[in-house]
Motif scaffolding. Structure first.
Motif, PDB file in Angstrom:
ATOM      1  N   ARG A   1      -5.377   5.827  -2.015  1.00 29.38           N
ATOM      2  CA  ARG A   1      -4.996   6.868  -2.959  1.00 29.38           C
ATOM      3  C   ARG A   1      -6.073   7.927  -3.028  1.00 29.38           C
ATOM      4  O   ARG A   1      -7.216   7.631  -3.337  1.00 29.38           O
TER       5      ARG A   1
ATOM      6  N   ASP B   1       7.574  -7.338   1.016  1.00 31.45           N
ATOM      7  CA  ASP B   1       7.085  -5.972   0.784  1.00 31.45           C
ATOM      8  C   ASP B   1       6.703  -5.912  -0.690  1.00 31.45           C
ATOM      9  O   ASP B   1       7.563  -5.939  -1.569  1.00 31.45           O
ATOM     10  N   THR B   2       5.400  -5.852  -0.952  1.00 31.49           N
ATOM     11  CA  THR B   2       4.900  -6.044  -2.312  1.00 31.49           C
ATOM     12  C   THR B   2       4.464  -4.725  -2.945  1.00 31.49           C
ATOM     13  O   THR B   2       3.521  -4.103  -2.491  1.00 31.49           O
TER      14      THR B   2
ATOM     15  N   ARG C   1       4.687   8.738  -4.369  1.00 29.72           N
ATOM     16  CA  ARG C   1       4.159   9.274  -5.618  1.00 29.72           C
ATOM     17  C   ARG C   1       4.922  10.519  -6.066  1.00 29.72           C
ATOM     18  O   ARG C   1       5.363  11.315  -5.240  1.00 29.72           O
TER      19      ARG C   1
ATOM     20  N   GLY D   1       0.787  -1.232   0.000  1.00 28.09           N
ATOM     21  CA  GLY D   1       0.000   0.000   0.000  1.00 28.09           C
ATOM     22  C   GLY D   1       0.813   1.272   0.000  1.00 28.09           C
ATOM     23  O   GLY D   1       0.372   2.297  -0.491  1.00 28.09           O
TER      24      GLY D   1
ATOM     25  N   GLN E   1      -0.097  -1.822  -8.033  1.00 26.81           N
ATOM     26  CA  GLN E   1      -1.127  -0.778  -8.103  1.00 26.81           C
ATOM     27  C   GLN E   1      -2.438  -1.368  -8.600  1.00 26.81           C
ATOM     28  O   GLN E   1      -2.443  -2.452  -9.197  1.00 26.81           O
ATOM     29  N   THR E   2      -3.516  -0.600  -8.417  1.00 29.71           N
ATOM     30  CA  THR E   2      -4.795  -0.982  -8.999  1.00 29.71           C
ATOM     31  C   THR E   2      -4.586  -1.302 -10.490  1.00 29.71           C
ATOM     32  O   THR E   2      -5.123  -2.274 -11.023  1.00 29.71           O
TER      33      THR E   2
ATOM     34  N   ASP F   1       5.330   6.654  -9.547  1.00 27.18           N
ATOM     35  CA  ASP F   1       6.094   6.524  -8.302  1.00 27.18           C
ATOM     36  C   ASP F   1       7.565   6.896  -8.540  1.00 27.18           C
ATOM     37  O   ASP F   1       8.130   6.551  -9.573  1.00 27.18           O
TER      38      ASP F   1
END
Ligand code: 6R9
Length: 655
Positions: A533, A416-417, A522, A392, A420-421, A507
């Motif tokens: 977001r 730690d992934t 961002r 996130g 994004q949508t 990003d």
């Protein structure tokens, strides 16, 4: 052997250089080994074809990727499948009907245990109900629900019928729901009477009533009874779930749809006020969701208990509660409520109760747990945990270490992934049995994925350098566009590095000296508040829609818990009385009503002027300096250099 920690002590986190390799046992038993990278590097398309074999296809594809109409991709061209069949039926057919799919835990403490056979029956009944309502393949359905099992049944029933769902987060306002229904021209809304939030029932249907009063495309509102709250009822339009779904047959034969059939639309904030309807399709999306869930979390379907704490209103809920996990025959926990209801140990109590082995959450929550104190997790038996995940926003090394020590007993790998949508699934992440993890870094593109950090010119930066994150190769789960707006799709993601054909993620990122990727947040006007977001323009337009506001500028200021906090600077209209506490409260509430409580500004500062360039652009950088209590930076490009003094004086007076 346990994992080794190397390097400097805790107080040196900013120059973090410790690494945590997986234990030998973990590595030996892991789903993914180092060979996965080699296989993908050797032939990317062949690699993805192998991954697609994870799924059941009614008709096999004849081409893996068609990129001839870039940036509009087609994956597994000619293939046909049913997404819901892949997430439900095939597990029952392979003899796992009695396996628990969902341990559902309601906020007040009520529970439901749903096996794969139960899930098949519920999804079939829901599909039959939606058919009875006259919905047809290709129609759009809005889902505006809390975390109740019916939300998942609804998504899967849509997938099963080839209906395109648009899940709208239950914390969003009537106005946000209205605009999303309108944009997608949805025919049905599925909702609940109310939802439990922080120990109390809160009404939900009134927001639907308000929204659909202005959306003529809506034919029906299907209402699940959750809180037994009294609701207004429009005869002929509104239908109780129990009245319609319960009487349906639990048999339903799924139809196979084209690999590129639209599966869902999910709205996300962009740099302008209007949210973008991100479009995802079927075969490629499910392939990547399934592949990443299996390998990044090292899922063992026969023994793991998985828990992703996201809400289905966000993409993480779509890909890592519904499609990825269920396609992999997961046993998972789904929790309805807030983490401190009725007490701050609720999550750990749930981990202990269900022996959760994989736990996936967001940095903002980890920092909240830190604030509540390590004594709380210490009271519970968390020894079942073996993989921890984060998603996130960038996770600060301090939170990462705290997570590992206090939740993971200094033993579990943390993934730690980054994604994004728009990407649909995880793109950059360690593999828990392969990667020596580094606190704060998402590290490496997954096998099959290619990411780069480039400079302004699109040239890759050297190790140690920083710039923009781009994705330089198409991937199966990528968005297929913005609903109804191809132009905006090209503009937003593909115009920044058009010459190179790179996808611009929005990003900032850097490489460390080993070439590992660190995400820096961002680079556009999108704020990240608790992993959500929200665009500055969206909040600004909500503010100026209030009768007392003449002008507004919004910035995301660093916040120790939520990552960023929303700080608004407003100029009131001449005839508006004052900028006292009541006025500020009214404005904060107004934003919450217009967008949703998550967009409520942390602070509203009433100012006499806003800093602007000569061309009239608001200089958010300077406002961020004010919001973060820093000395004001370079003001030479301001049209009126005295403005910042005026603002500071005004604020010191305590307005
Ligand atoms: C999955 C999700 C996407 C934005 C993304 C980035 C930030 C997400 C991150 C991360 C650093 C991570 N983000 N994961 N930043 N490290 N592991 O969150 O989707 O809501 O669309 O947000 O979130 O800024 O661009 P979405």
């Amino acid at each position: 052997m346990t994992e080794q920690s190397q390097g400097p002590a805790l107080d040196n986190l900013l120059t973090e250089s410790r690494t945590f390799p997986p234990s030998d046992e973990f590595a030996a038993a892991a789903n993914a080994g180092p060979d996965l990278y080699a296989a993908a590097d050797a032939d990317r398309e062949a690699f993805w074809a192998t991954q697609a074999e994870r799924l059941h296809w009614d008709t096999k594809w004849d081409r893996v990727l068609d990129w001839s109409d870039a940036p509009f991709a087609k994956w597994f061209v000619g293939g046909k499948l049913n997404v819901a069949y892949n997430c439900v039926d095939r597990h029952v057919e392979s003899g796992h009907g009695d396996q628990v799919a969902i341990h559902w835990e309601g906020e007040p403490g009520d529970t439901r245990t749903i096996t794969y056979s139960d899930l098949l029956a519920e999804v079939s009944k829901t599909a039959n109900a939606l058919t009875e309502l006259g919905l047809q393949t290709g129609d759009r359905v809005a889902i505006y629900m809390p975390m109740v099992p019916e939300a998942i049944f609804s998504m899967l029933a849509c997938a099963r019928l080839g209906l395109t769902h648009s899940v709208v987060f239950g914390g969003f306002s009537a106005e946000a729901l209205r605009s999303r229904i309108e944009d997608a021209a949805a025919k049905l809304v599925i909702t609940t009477d109310g939802q439990y939030r922080r120990g109390k029932p809160a009404p939900l249907k009134p927001a639907v009533d308000e929204a659909v009063a202005q959306t003529p495309t809506i034919e029906h509102v299907l209402v699940v009874k959750r809180t037994d709250t009294e609701v207004a009822w429009t005869e002929g339009r509104d239908i109780w779930w129990n009245d319609l779904v319960d009487k349906q047959s639990d048999q339903h034969t799924p139809e196979a749809f084209d690999s590129e059939h639209p599966l869902y639309i999910l709205y996300t904030s962009g740099t302008t006020g209007k949210p973008k309807g991100i479009l995802h399709t079927s075969g490629g999306y499910l392939t990547q969701a399934s592949y990443t869930h299996f390998n990044v979390f090292d899922l063992k379907p026969d023994s793991d208990v998985y828990w992703c704490t996201a809400d289905i209103g966000w993409v993480t809920g779509h890909s890592y509660i519904v499609y990825g996990p269920l396609s992999n025959r997961v046993t998972q926990v789904v929790y309805e409520g807030t983490p401190n209801t009725p007490h701050e140990g609720r999550h750990w109590e749930i981990v202990q109760k269900y022996k959760v082995s994989i736990y996936y959450t967001a940095p903002t929550l980890i920092r909240t747990f830190m604030k509540w104190g390590k004594d709380i997790p210490a009271k519970y038996d968390l020894s079942s945990l073996r993989v921890l995940g984060s998603v996130g926003e960038p996770i600060n090394p301090e939170a990462w270490i705290w997570y590992r020590e206090n939740v993971g007993a200094n033993r579990t790998p943390i993934v730690d992934t980054w994604w994004q949508t728009e990407t649909g699934s995880i793109m950059i992440s360690p593999l828990p049995g392969v990667t020596a993890t580094k606190p704060g870094s998402a590290q490496k593109a997954l096998p099959g994925i290619s990411a780069k950090v480039v400079d302004d010119q699109g040239k890759e930066v050297p190790h140690g350098g920083g710039g923009y994150l781009v994705l330089d190769q198409p991937w199966p789960g990528m968005l297929r566009g913005i609903w109804g707006d191809n132009e905006r799709y090209r503009d937003t993601y593909w115009s920044r590095f058009a010459e190179q054909g790179f996808y611009f993620a929005g990003d900032g990122a850097k490489y460390d000296n080993d070439g590992d990727i660190w995400l820096l947040g961002r680079v556009d006007d999108v704020m990240n508040v608790s992993g959500h977001r929200i665009s500055t323009t969206e909040v600004e337009s909500a503010l100026v829609s209030h009768p007392t506001v003449a002008e507004a500028a919004v910035v995301g200021a660093t916040d120790p818990t939520t990552g960023q906090g929303i700080v608004a600077f407003v100029i009131l209209r001449g005839d508006a009385v004052d900028g006292g506490e009541d006025a500020v409260k009214a404005l904060r509430d107004h934003v919450a009503k217009e967008i949703g409580p998550i967009a409520k500004p942390r602070q509203v500062m009433v100012v006499p002027e806003l800093p602007k360039t000569r061309s009239g652009k608001i200089m958010r950088r300077l406002l961020r300096d004010v919001a973060e209590n820093r000395s004001i930076g370079d003001v030479t490009t301001l049209a009126d250099s005295t403005v910042m003094d005026l603002i500071s004086q005004g604020l010191n007076k305590g307005s």
